[in-house]
Design a protein around this motif. Structure first.
Motif: not given
Length: 310
Positions: A163-168, A299-303
């Protein structure tokens, strides 16, 4: 202390603390707590001899004073709610004499307006329990997290990362803080809808929570860190706005799915210590479908981009 006594004490303390004279109300609440705790203790439990007939339940004031190595008259005044300020040493000795639990000791010091000695302060939990981890996982595809009063991310599920697009998982634990990431992480900032209202709201949450922790090194260090990384934070901090946590609808901007309106619901842990479970549920079928698609893709949409100062 029995559950009935503890519940009655909590209600009485809350009533006293709502009086028009806060200082006197706090003194009375402190005295009520001490008296209730004293009356809940059996002398035999502390190895005290049975001397004479006891007209009241529990310990005598003289016995508490003896165990705590304080004056009887002084302790009596304290229990009567008089305007005297106990020292940290005296209050620690009284807590020990009354066999207070960690929670009861914190409550006692809070009523007296004193900070707990560092050695007695409860350790900060920075990792969720296995059961909490399992719960967060099972809540997917709904984004969910566990957050403490400082807005630290104690735990989170993969749906929240998407959701936040961050690999926490790749973010250092010291940086896993919603306000810090909002100030420093480009991906995080980009996902927040209504940014001009969202950031002041987070700052107001933090200021309200910090009001209960003024002077505590960990909180002061966190404030200094926010001040150092963001001029935007410094400007908002000067407004002196405070808000309490509440359930609300929040708008997120996903790089593929676009605008997502989610309902944020908060559940506090028990005993309540500031930690809360936050779950985001879709406000429409379209948003539910979007969360399901994000889960299937994984996974995330973009790195995640490198952090950039705000």
């Amino acid at each position: 202390m029995s559950a009935f006594a503890a519940g009655g004490l909590a209600e009485s303390s809350a009533a006293l603390l709502s009086d028009a004279v806060p200082a006197q109300a706090r003194n009375e609440a402190l005295g009520l707590f001490l008296r209730t705790r004293r009356e809940s203790l059996a002398p035999q439990r502390l190895g005290l001899p049975r001397v004479g007939r006891r007209r009241t339940p529990g310990l005598r004031r003289e016995e508490v004073a003896l165990l705590a190595d304080v004056g009887v008259t002084w302790y009596t005044w304290l229990e009567q709610g008089r305007a005297i300020q106990p020292s940290v040493r005296a209050l620690s000795a009284i807590a020990q004499a009354l066999q207070c639990s960690a929670a009861e000791t914190r409550h006692l010091f809070s009523l007296a307006g004193l900070a707990l000695p560092e050695a007695d302060a409860a350790p900060v939990c920075v990792r969720p329990s296995a059961s909490t981890e399992a719960l967060l996982h099972q809540l997917g595809p709904y984004p969910a997290l566990v957050q403490n009063a400082r807005l630290d991310l104690v735990g989170f599920n993969d749906a929240y990362c998407r959701l936040v697009n961050v690999d926490l998982h790749a973010v250092p634990e010291a940086d896993r803080n919603c306000l810090y990431l909002a100030l420093t992480d480009a991906n995080w900032r980009a996902c927040i809808g209504d940014w001009d209202a969202a950031l002041p709201r987070m700052v107001a949450y933090f200021r309200a929570a910090m009001g209960e922790h003024v002077g505590e090194p960990e909180w002061e260090a966190l404030l200094a860190r926010y001040m150092a990384v963001s001029a935007e934070f410094r400007r908002i901090w000067q407004r002196y706005e405070v808000l309490g946590i509440e359930n609300q609808a929040k708008r997120f901007i996903h790089p593929v799915e676009g605008e997502l309106l989610l309902q944020q619901t908060n559940w506090w842990s028990a005993p309540r210590n500031g930690d809360r479970l936050v779950v985001y549920t879709p406000a429409s079928d379209a948003v539910a479908d979007a969360l399901a698609r994000m889960a299937r893709q994984g996974g995330l949409t973009v790195p995640s981009s490198a952090r950039a100062g705000a």
